[in-house]
Motif scaffolding. Structure first.
Motif, PDB file in Angstrom:
ATOM      1  N   UNK A   7       0.824  -1.214   0.000  1.00 29.26           N
ATOM      2  CA  UNK A   7       0.000   0.000   0.000  1.00 29.26           C
ATOM      3  C   UNK A   7       0.856   1.261   0.000  1.00 29.26           C
ATOM      4  N   UNK A   8       1.990   1.245   0.680  1.00 30.63           N
ATOM      5  CA  UNK A   8       2.876   2.423   0.675  1.00 30.63           C
ATOM      6  C   UNK A   8       3.359   2.717  -0.746  1.00 30.63           C
ATOM      7  N   UNK A   9       3.746   1.680  -1.469  1.00 31.81           N
ATOM      8  CA  UNK A   9       4.195   1.869  -2.856  1.00 31.81           C
ATOM      9  C   UNK A   9       3.052   2.373  -3.723  1.00 31.81           C
ATOM     10  N   UNK A  10       1.890   1.768  -3.571  1.00 34.00           N
ATOM     11  CA  UNK A  10       0.744   2.199  -4.366  1.00 34.00           C
ATOM     12  C   UNK A  10       0.348   3.632  -4.041  1.00 34.00           C
ATOM     13  N   UNK A  11       0.429   3.985  -2.767  1.00 29.40           N
ATOM     14  CA  UNK A  11       0.036   5.340  -2.375  1.00 29.40           C
ATOM     15  C   UNK A  11       0.958   6.374  -2.993  1.00 29.40           C
ATOM     16  N   UNK A  12       2.269   6.152  -2.964  1.00 27.86           N
ATOM     17  CA  UNK A  12       3.213   7.098  -3.558  1.00 27.86           C
ATOM     18  C   UNK A  12       2.917   7.268  -5.043  1.00 27.86           C
ATOM     19  N   UNK A  13       2.624   6.175  -5.712  1.00 27.45           N
ATOM     20  CA  UNK A  13       2.299   6.234  -7.141  1.00 27.45           C
ATOM     21  C   UNK A  13       1.004   6.995  -7.378  1.00 27.45           C
ATOM     22  N   UNK A  14      -0.006   6.748  -6.524  1.00 26.54           N
ATOM     23  CA  UNK A  14      -1.314   7.380  -6.714  1.00 26.54           C
ATOM     24  C   UNK A  14      -1.249   8.886  -6.463  1.00 26.54           C
ATOM     25  N   UNK A  15      -0.542   9.293  -5.410  1.00 25.61           N
ATOM     26  CA  UNK A  15      -0.389  10.723  -5.142  1.00 25.61           C
ATOM     27  C   UNK A  15       0.314  11.408  -6.316  1.00 25.61           C
ATOM     28  N   UNK A  16       1.373  10.786  -6.819  1.00 23.44           N
ATOM     29  CA  UNK A  16       2.109  11.366  -7.948  1.00 23.44           C
ATOM     30  C   UNK A  16       1.209  11.474  -9.178  1.00 23.44           C
ATOM     31  N   UNK A  17       0.390  10.468  -9.392  1.00 21.03           N
ATOM     32  CA  UNK A  17      -0.520  10.488 -10.547  1.00 21.03           C
ATOM     33  C   UNK A  17      -1.538  11.615 -10.404  1.00 21.03           C
ATOM     34  N   UNK A  18      -2.115  11.755  -9.209  1.00 22.77           N
ATOM     35  CA  UNK A  18      -3.097  12.823  -8.993  1.00 22.77           C
ATOM     36  C   UNK A  18      -2.452  14.197  -9.168  1.00 22.77           C
ATOM     37  N   UNK A  19      -1.252  14.355  -8.648  1.00 24.85           N
ATOM     38  CA  UNK A  19      -0.562  15.641  -8.786  1.00 24.85           C
ATOM     39  C   UNK A  19      -0.223  15.932 -10.238  1.00 24.85           C
ATOM     40  N   UNK A  20       0.013  14.898 -11.033  1.00 25.74           N
ATOM     41  CA  UNK A  20       0.281  15.105 -12.463  1.00 25.74           C
ATOM     42  C   UNK A  20      -0.942  15.643 -13.192  1.00 25.74           C
ATOM     43  N   UNK A  21      -2.130  15.424 -12.595  1.00 23.32           N
ATOM     44  CA  UNK A  21      -3.375  15.960 -13.163  1.00 23.32           C
ATOM     45  C   UNK A  21      -3.674  17.371 -12.656  1.00 23.32           C
ATOM     46  N   UNK A  22      -2.776  17.910 -11.821  1.00 22.05           N
ATOM     47  CA  UNK A  22      -2.984  19.235 -11.268  1.00 22.05           C
ATOM     48  C   UNK A  22      -3.758  19.250  -9.976  1.00 22.05           C
ATOM     49  N   UNK A  23      -3.982  18.075  -9.367  1.00 16.06           N
ATOM     50  CA  UNK A  23      -4.716  17.998  -8.113  1.00 16.06           C
ATOM     51  C   UNK A  23      -3.807  18.402  -6.954  1.00 16.06           C
ATOM     52  N   UNK A  24      -4.402  18.960  -5.912  1.00 10.91           N
ATOM     53  CA  UNK A  24      -3.689  19.275  -4.685  1.00 10.91           C
ATOM     54  C   UNK A  24      -4.017  18.205  -3.655  1.00 10.91           C
ATOM     55  N   UNK A  25      -3.025  17.413  -3.256  1.00 13.86           N
ATOM     56  CA  UNK A  25      -3.231  16.290  -2.346  1.00 13.86           C
ATOM     57  C   UNK A  25      -2.797  16.674  -0.930  1.00 13.86           C
ATOM     58  N   UNK A  26      -3.644  16.369   0.038  1.00 14.19           N
ATOM     59  CA  UNK A  26      -3.324  16.642   1.437  1.00 14.19           C
ATOM     60  C   UNK A  26      -2.515  15.491   2.024  1.00 14.19           C
ATOM     61  N   UNK A  27      -1.621  15.770   2.968  1.00 17.41           N
ATOM     62  CA  UNK A  27      -0.859  14.693   3.604  1.00 17.41           C
ATOM     63  C   UNK A  27      -1.777  13.780   4.415  1.00 17.41           C
ATOM     64  N   UNK A  28      -1.408  12.526   4.492  1.00 16.57           N
ATOM     65  CA  UNK A  28      -2.197  11.536   5.211  1.00 16.57           C
ATOM     66  C   UNK A  28      -1.286  10.415   5.680  1.00 16.57           C
TER      67      UNK A  28
END
Length: 331
Positions: free
Chosen positions: A243-264
């Motif tokens: 899940x840690x690996x998937x989460x890092x990938x998912x946050x990076x993907x969302x940020x590539x779309x211009x999304x602002x991701x909050x820490x969790x």
């Protein structure tokens, strides 16, 4: 009563890619699933849950007298609110952004929500909290004054970083609510348990008196028993690394779309999507849902314009990325 808002399946059935529910995306845990499937549903469980309570007590290193069984976290939320009312509670405190059933139970008992915890007799906390995935500020200051203080630990088993924001001495003053079905990827199995503070035998007895007979069915018993097994805990620990690996990938993907991701610290996070000019968030989420992708609108949590996303496998992440890029072309 306000409409209830939850993630997971809806009138459209089970989403193909469900980011709206915080269940462990590595699940279901094979050993726990097998235990549930092998459970003998032709018989009632032991009405006193003697063996299960002993197993849970041993798992946590507490006395059996401190273990309370519950039909689900939501069932316990309503039951302990009733207990607080019976013991004279006049108001409730809960975090600014929190699971909706805390407020729903307070509303059902006509208890006002107050901004100052010291003025209340029932106080809620969660760490990591939903939807933010972090500890609530001032968690270590909540207990005291004779209030009933509950710590929802639903996502402690799915913590991906950090540690509980409470020293053990303060933790012992809270009713600790555990719901392993999320960590095991078995959210359809409804069962939970609580570790009561030491020295609250009278309140435990009162809670038991408020419960129906057999609050946990045979399948719930099987899941909770599996939860205490070493091989299940080993599976869970291994899933957290994934899940840690998937989460890092998912946050990076969302940020590539211009999304602002909050820490969790948990297996989910909140984000503010960069919407196409032609669409509102509601329209965007509706278009995604029509394509088999469901995100949780965080408006009901008091976070308008944001979504909560559970960490999902790369294939689901890629489906979200591709669908979002084509939203403004959707019919």
């Amino acid at each position: 009563m306000t409409p209830r808002s939850h993630g997971g399946p809806d009138e459209g059935g089970v989403p193909l890619h469900d980011f709206s529910s915080n269940s462990n995306a590595c699940g279901p845990c094979p050993q726990a699933l097998a235990a549930v499937q092998e459970a003998d549903a032709t018989c009632y469980p032991d009405a006193a849950y003697t063996l299960l309570r002993a197993q849970l007590a041993d798992f946590h290193g507490v006395s059996v007298s401190r273990i309370v069984l519950a039909g689900s976290a939501s069932e316990f939320i309503f039951r302990i609110t009733a207990l607080a009312v019976q013991r004279g509670a006049r108001a409730v405190w809960l975090p600014p952004h929190a699971y909706g059933d805390y407020a729903q139970a307070a509303q059902a008992w006509k208890l006002p929500l107050l901004a100052r915890a010291e003025q209340t007799q029932l106080r809620w906390a969660c760490d990591p909290s939903s939807p933010i995935g972090a500890a609530h500020a001032g968690l270590d200051q909540l207990a005291g004054g004779g209030a009933v203080c509950v710590l929802d630990r639903a996502y402690e088993p799915l913590r991906l970083s950090g540690v509980l924001a409470l020293p053990d001495s303060a933790l012992q003053e809270f009713w600790q609510l555990w719901t392993p079905n999320k960590a095991l990827g078995l959210t359809g199995v409804r069962a939970a348990y609580v570790i009561a503070p030491a020295g609250t035998e009278e309140r435990v007895a009162q809670l038991e008196g408020l419960a129906p007979s057999w609050p946990v069915g045979t399948h719930g018993v099987a899941m909770l028993q599996a939860w205490t097994r070493p091989e299940v805990q080993t599976w869970l620990a291994n899933s957290l690394a994934t899940l840690r690996d998937w989460k890092a990938r998912q946050v990076a993907l969302c940020e590539s779309l211009g999304w602002t991701c909050l820490p969790s610290a948990a297996n989910f996070f909140c984000a503010r999507p960069a919407l196409p000019a032609s669409l509102s968030l509601e329209q965007a989420l509706s278009a995604l849902r029509a394509g088999g992708i469901k995100l949780r609108d965080a408006t009901s949590f008091g976070l308008p314009g944001q979504v909560r996303l559970s960490v999902m496998p790369p294939a689901a992440q890629d489906a979200l990325h591709n669908a979002w890029q084509h939203l403004d072309k959707a019919p």
